[in-house]
Design an enzyme around this catalytic site. Structure first.
Site, PDB file in Angstrom:
ATOM      1  N   ASP A  40       0.808  -1.239  -0.090  1.00 45.25           N
ATOM      2  CA  ASP A  40       0.015   0.019   0.069  1.00 45.25           C
ATOM      3  C   ASP A  40       0.727   1.125  -0.001  1.00 45.25           C
ATOM      4  OD1 ASP A  40      -3.251   0.296   1.172  1.00 45.25           O
ATOM      5  OD2 ASP A  40      -2.047   2.115   0.981  1.00 45.25           O
ATOM      6  N   ARG A  93     -20.241   4.304  -9.105  1.00 42.41           N
ATOM      7  CA  ARG A  93     -18.939   3.655  -9.283  1.00 42.41           C
ATOM      8  C   ARG A  93     -18.275   4.124 -10.452  1.00 42.41           C
ATOM      9  NH1 ARG A  93     -22.319  -0.904  -8.258  1.00 42.41           N
ATOM     10  NH2 ARG A  93     -21.734  -1.710  -6.206  1.00 42.41           N
ATOM     11  N   VAL A 123     -10.411  -5.364  -8.115  1.00 37.60           N
ATOM     12  CA  VAL A 123     -11.428  -5.333  -7.090  1.00 37.60           C
ATOM     13  C   VAL A 123     -11.752  -3.888  -7.063  1.00 37.60           C
ATOM     14  CG1 VAL A 123     -12.419  -6.060  -4.966  1.00 37.60           C
ATOM     15  CG2 VAL A 123     -10.453  -7.179  -5.959  1.00 37.60           C
ATOM     16  N   ASN A 125     -13.100  -0.212  -7.689  1.00 43.57           N
ATOM     17  CA  ASN A 125     -14.128   0.355  -8.553  1.00 43.57           C
ATOM     18  C   ASN A 125     -13.883   1.730  -9.416  1.00 43.57           C
ATOM     19  OD1 ASN A 125     -16.263  -1.382  -8.375  1.00 43.57           O
ATOM     20  ND2 ASN A 125     -16.651  -0.620  -6.100  1.00 43.57           N
ATOM     21  N   PRO A 126     -14.406   1.721 -10.616  1.00 45.29           N
ATOM     22  CA  PRO A 126     -15.354   0.854 -11.204  1.00 45.29           C
ATOM     23  C   PRO A 126     -14.619  -0.284 -11.972  1.00 45.29           C
ATOM     24  CG  PRO A 126     -14.973   2.737 -12.718  1.00 45.29           C
ATOM     25  CD  PRO A 126     -13.945   2.975 -11.459  1.00 45.29           C
ATOM     26  N   SER A 148     -13.308  -8.757  -9.933  1.00 43.45           N
ATOM     27  CA  SER A 148     -14.453  -9.479  -9.103  1.00 43.45           C
ATOM     28  C   SER A 148     -15.913  -9.297  -9.411  1.00 43.45           C
ATOM     29  CB  SER A 148     -14.423  -9.116  -7.967  1.00 43.45           C
ATOM     30  OG  SER A 148     -14.531  -7.714  -7.747  1.00 43.45           O
ATOM     31  N   ASP A 153     -22.462  -9.493  -6.659  1.00 43.69           N
ATOM     32  CA  ASP A 153     -24.175  -9.155  -6.648  1.00 43.69           C
ATOM     33  C   ASP A 153     -24.734 -10.287  -6.858  1.00 43.69           C
ATOM     34  OD1 ASP A 153     -23.437  -5.838  -7.988  1.00 43.69           O
ATOM     35  OD2 ASP A 153     -21.882  -7.634  -8.257  1.00 43.69           O
ATOM     36  N   ALA A 155     -24.258 -13.081  -5.343  1.00 42.54           N
ATOM     37  CA  ALA A 155     -24.235 -13.796  -3.941  1.00 42.54           C
ATOM     38  C   ALA A 155     -25.202 -12.780  -3.247  1.00 42.54           C
ATOM     39  CB  ALA A 155     -22.892 -13.361  -3.103  1.00 42.54           C
ATOM     40  N   ARG A 156     -25.448 -11.544  -3.576  1.00 43.28           N
ATOM     41  CA  ARG A 156     -26.322 -10.983  -2.730  1.00 43.28           C
ATOM     42  C   ARG A 156     -27.976 -11.089  -3.306  1.00 43.28           C
ATOM     43  NH1 ARG A 156     -23.003  -4.943  -3.667  1.00 43.28           N
ATOM     44  NH2 ARG A 156     -22.079  -5.121  -1.449  1.00 43.28           N
ATOM     45  N   HIS A 180     -20.749  -4.260 -12.962  1.00 41.43           N
ATOM     46  CA  HIS A 180     -20.930  -4.428 -11.428  1.00 41.43           C
ATOM     47  C   HIS A 180     -21.118  -2.946 -11.246  1.00 41.43           C
ATOM     48  CE1 HIS A 180     -20.053  -4.748  -7.046  1.00 41.43           C
ATOM     49  NE2 HIS A 180     -19.345  -3.752  -7.444  1.00 41.43           N
TER      50      HIS A 180
HETATM   51  P1  NAD Z   1      -9.563   1.917   1.386  1.00 37.50           P
HETATM   52  O1  NAD Z   1      -9.845   3.373   1.080  1.00 37.50           O
HETATM   53  O2  NAD Z   1      -9.970   1.468   2.659  1.00 37.50           O
HETATM   54  O3  NAD Z   1      -8.495   1.360   0.795  1.00 37.50           O
HETATM   55  C1  NAD Z   1      -7.803   1.379  -0.411  1.00 37.50           C
HETATM   56  C2  NAD Z   1      -6.309   1.617  -0.065  1.00 37.50           C
HETATM   57  O4  NAD Z   1      -5.764   1.645  -1.311  1.00 37.50           O
HETATM   58  C3  NAD Z   1      -5.813   2.480   0.747  1.00 37.50           C
HETATM   59  O5  NAD Z   1      -5.153   2.146   2.058  1.00 37.50           O
HETATM   60  C4  NAD Z   1      -4.747   3.470  -0.148  1.00 37.50           C
HETATM   61  O6  NAD Z   1      -3.807   3.899   0.974  1.00 37.50           O
HETATM   62  C5  NAD Z   1      -4.416   2.329  -1.183  1.00 37.50           C
HETATM   63  N1  NAD Z   1      -3.914   2.934  -2.126  1.00 37.50           N
HETATM   64  C6  NAD Z   1      -4.143   3.918  -2.967  1.00 37.50           C
HETATM   65  N2  NAD Z   1      -3.459   4.089  -4.014  1.00 37.50           N
HETATM   66  C7  NAD Z   1      -2.531   3.016  -4.006  1.00 37.50           C
HETATM   67  C8  NAD Z   1      -1.378   2.666  -4.706  1.00 37.50           C
HETATM   68  N3  NAD Z   1      -1.073   3.263  -5.760  1.00 37.50           N
HETATM   69  N4  NAD Z   1      -0.838   1.549  -4.388  1.00 37.50           N
HETATM   70  C9  NAD Z   1      -1.236   0.982  -3.349  1.00 37.50           C
HETATM   71  N5  NAD Z   1      -1.997   1.184  -2.850  1.00 37.50           N
HETATM   72  C10 NAD Z   1      -2.806   2.354  -2.903  1.00 37.50           C
HETATM   73  O7  NAD Z   1     -10.907   1.569   0.150  1.00 37.50           O
HETATM   74  P2  NAD Z   1     -11.709   0.258   0.423  1.00 37.50           P
HETATM   75  O8  NAD Z   1     -12.812   0.159   1.114  1.00 37.50           O
HETATM   76  O9  NAD Z   1     -10.611  -1.112   0.916  1.00 37.50           O
HETATM   77  O10 NAD Z   1     -11.891  -0.299  -0.939  1.00 37.50           O
HETATM   78  C11 NAD Z   1     -11.035  -0.307  -2.099  1.00 37.50           C
HETATM   79  C12 NAD Z   1     -11.689  -0.166  -3.519  1.00 37.50           C
HETATM   80  O11 NAD Z   1     -12.405  -1.766  -3.592  1.00 37.50           O
HETATM   81  C13 NAD Z   1     -12.534   0.666  -3.912  1.00 37.50           C
HETATM   82  O12 NAD Z   1     -12.320   1.228  -5.318  1.00 37.50           O
HETATM   83  C14 NAD Z   1     -14.093   0.387  -3.761  1.00 37.50           C
HETATM   84  O13 NAD Z   1     -15.046   1.022  -4.509  1.00 37.50           O
HETATM   85  C15 NAD Z   1     -13.641  -1.176  -4.152  1.00 37.50           C
HETATM   86  N6  NAD Z   1     -14.738  -2.308  -3.916  1.00 37.50           N
HETATM   87  C16 NAD Z   1     -14.939  -2.966  -4.771  1.00 37.50           C
HETATM   88  C17 NAD Z   1     -15.907  -4.132  -4.639  1.00 37.50           C
HETATM   89  C18 NAD Z   1     -16.236  -5.060  -5.557  1.00 37.50           C
HETATM   90  O14 NAD Z   1     -17.103  -5.821  -5.615  1.00 37.50           O
HETATM   91  N7  NAD Z   1     -15.680  -5.117  -6.736  1.00 37.50           N
HETATM   92  C19 NAD Z   1     -16.508  -4.060  -3.247  1.00 37.50           C
HETATM   93  C20 NAD Z   1     -16.200  -3.136  -2.429  1.00 37.50           C
HETATM   94  C21 NAD Z   1     -15.290  -2.050  -2.575  1.00 37.50           C
END
Ligand code: NAD
Length: 325
Positions: A40, A93, A123, A125-126, A148, A153, A155-156, A180
Site C-alpha cells: 500500500d 462507481r 477489485v 471500482n469501477p 471480481s 452481486d 451472492a447478494r 458491477h
Molecule cells: P480503502 O480506502 O479502505 O483502501 C484503499 C487503499 O488503497 C488505501 O489504503 C490506499 O492507501 C491504497 N492505495 C491508494 N493508492 C494506492 C497505490 N497506488 N498503490 C497501493 N495502494 C494504494 O478502500 P476500500 O474500502 O478497501 O475499497 C477499495 C476499492 O475496492 C475501492 O475502489 C472500492 O470501491 C472497491 N470495492 C470493490 C468491490 C467489488 O465488489 N468490486 C466491493 C467493495 C469495494
C-alpha cells in the site's frame, strides 16, 4: 530478484484498506495459501495490518504474512488489486473512474516490469472499466486478468431470493450479469430453486401474491445494496472479502468454478472490446473459458445496455489519454 521461484500459493494484496485487509483476514483462515503479502502507498497502514494479522497466527494454519515490495510481484500466484479511492456516499462507481484508472495503470506497469506469471484479480471500482484498463495496459492473454465483477452481486441476489422464498441459499442458483453497477441485471432465465427454473418453482410454492412486482423489488434491492451499506457504514468489505476468497480459491486450486467475473469479451454474446460479467469457468489460468448461454431477448438487450454504459465510460477515459491501446 527475477529468478525467484514461482510460488502459486503466494498472494499479493495491493491496497491494505478495508477490502484488502478483510480479504487477508478471511484468507488466512482458509489454509489455501502459504504467503500473504500486503502492499500500500500507506506504509504505516501495511505495518499495522501485518502485525494485527500475524498476531492471530496461533489460531490459523501456518502462513507467512509480511509487508510487500514491488519485487514480490515476480513470483506470486495471484495479485489482488484493491487499491484506490473509495466510493463516497451518493457517488456512482463510474464517478470513481478517473481517480482510480491512473492508480491502476501504475500498479499494472509495476507488475508487468517484474515479468510476473500471476493471475491478476481487479477489485477496485469501477471494476469493469479498471479491469479493461489493466487488460489494455498489461497486454497479457485475456484470461489472466479478471475483475471480481458481479460475483458479489450474484451472492447478494442468492441471499435475497433465499430470504424471500424461504429456501436454503445453497439450493438457489442465480446470476447477476453485466456491469458491477447501475446497469447490472438479474438473469431470471438462469435462476433455479431446488433444481427447478424459477418460473416453474413459483406456482409450486404459491407463496407470493404479486411475484412480478416482488421480483422487480428484489432486483432493485440487489442493485442498490452497495449504496445502502455505504450510507450506513461508509464502506462494504465483509461479503467482498469472502467473494475474493472464492475467486482466489478457484484459481489456486484449479476448481473450474463458474463465476460471474468480469472478463474481456471478444465476440462472445455479440460483444467486443469491453470487460463485463458473464458466467466464466475460473481455473489456474484465470478465466479458462466463457460460458456462452443463450439469453432471452430482454436479457441480451440488458447485457448490451451494460456494454454501452461501460464503453461510454471507457471512451471518456480515452479522451483523457488514460488507456493505452
Ligand atoms: P480503502 O480506502 O479502505 O483502501 C484503499 C487503499 O488503497 C488505501 O489504503 C490506499 O492507501 C491504497 N492505495 C491508494 N493508492 C494506492 C497505490 N497506488 N498503490 C497501493 N495502494 C494504494 O478502500 P476500500 O474500502 O478497501 O475499497 C477499495 C476499492 O475496492 C475501492 O475502489 C472500492 O470501491 C472497491 N470495492 C470493490 C468491490 C467489488 O465488489 N468490486 C466491493 C467493495 C469495494
Amino acid at each position: 530478484m527475477k529468478n525467484k521461484v514461482w510460488n502459486p500459493r503466494k498472494v499479493v494484496i495491493v491496497g491494505a484498506g478495508d477490502v484488502g485487509s478483510t480479504f487477508a483476514y478471511t484468507l488466512v483462515q482458509r489454509g489455501i495459501v502459504d504467503e500473504i503479502t500486503l502492499l500500500d502507498v500507506n506504509e504505516e497502514l501495511v505495518q499495522g495490518q501485518v502485525l494485527d494479522l500475524a498476531h492471530g497466527q496461533f489460531f490459523f494454519p501456518a502462513i507467512k504474512i509480511y509487508a510487500a515490495t514491488k519485487a514480490d510481484y515476480v513470483n506470486a500466484g495471484v495479485i489482488v488489486i484493491t487499491a484506490g479511492t473509495k466510493q463516497r456516499p451518493g457517488e456512482t462507481r463510474l464517478d470513481l473512474l478517473q481517480r482510480n484508472a491512473a492508480i491502476m495503470e501504475n500498479i499494472v506497469d509495476d507488475i508487468v516490469v517484474q515479468d510476473s506469471q500471476a493471475v491478476i484479480v481487479v477489485v477496485s471500482n469501477p471494476v469493469d472499466v479498471l479491469t479493461y484498463v489493466a487488460q489494455k495496459r498489461a497486454k497479457w492473454p485475456r484470461g489472466r486478468i479478471l475483475g471480481s465483477g458481479t460475483v458479489l452481486d450474484s451472492a447478494r441476489f442468492r441471499y435475497r431470493l433465499s430470504q424471500h422464498c424461504g429456501i436454503d441459499i445453497h439450493n438457489v442458483h442465480a446470476y447477476i450479469l453485466g456491469e458491477h453497477g447501475d446497469s447490472e441485471f438479474a438473469t431470471w432465465s438462469m435462476t433455479h430453486l431446488a433444481g427447478m427454473k424459477i418460473d416453474d418453482y413459483c406456482p409450486v410454492c404459491g407463496k407470493c401474491a404479486h411475484w412480478e412486482e416482488e421480483r422487480e423489488q428484489i432486483e432493485k434491492d440487489v442493485r442498490d445494496s452497495a449504496y445502502h451499506i455505504i450510507d450506513y457504514k461508509g464502506a462494504t468489505y465483509y461479503a467482498v472479502g469472502l467473494v475474493l476468497v472464492r475467486i482466489v480459491n478457484a484459481i489456486l486450486r484449479n476448481t473450474n468454478s463458474v463465476l460471474t467475473v468480469s472478463t474481456l469479451l471478444q465476440g462472445e454474446y455479440g460483444l467486443e472490446d469491453v470487460c463485463l460479467s458473464v458466467p466464466c469457468v475460473v481455473s489456474r489460468e484465470g478465466v479458462a473459458r466463457i460460458v456462452q448461454a443463450e439469453l432471452p431477448l430482454n436479457e441480451q438487450k440488458a447485457l448490451e445496455n451494460s456494454a454501452s454504459v461501460l464503453k461510454e465510460a471507457i471512451a471518456a477515459l480515452k479522451l483523457s489519454g488514460g488507456v493505452r491501446k
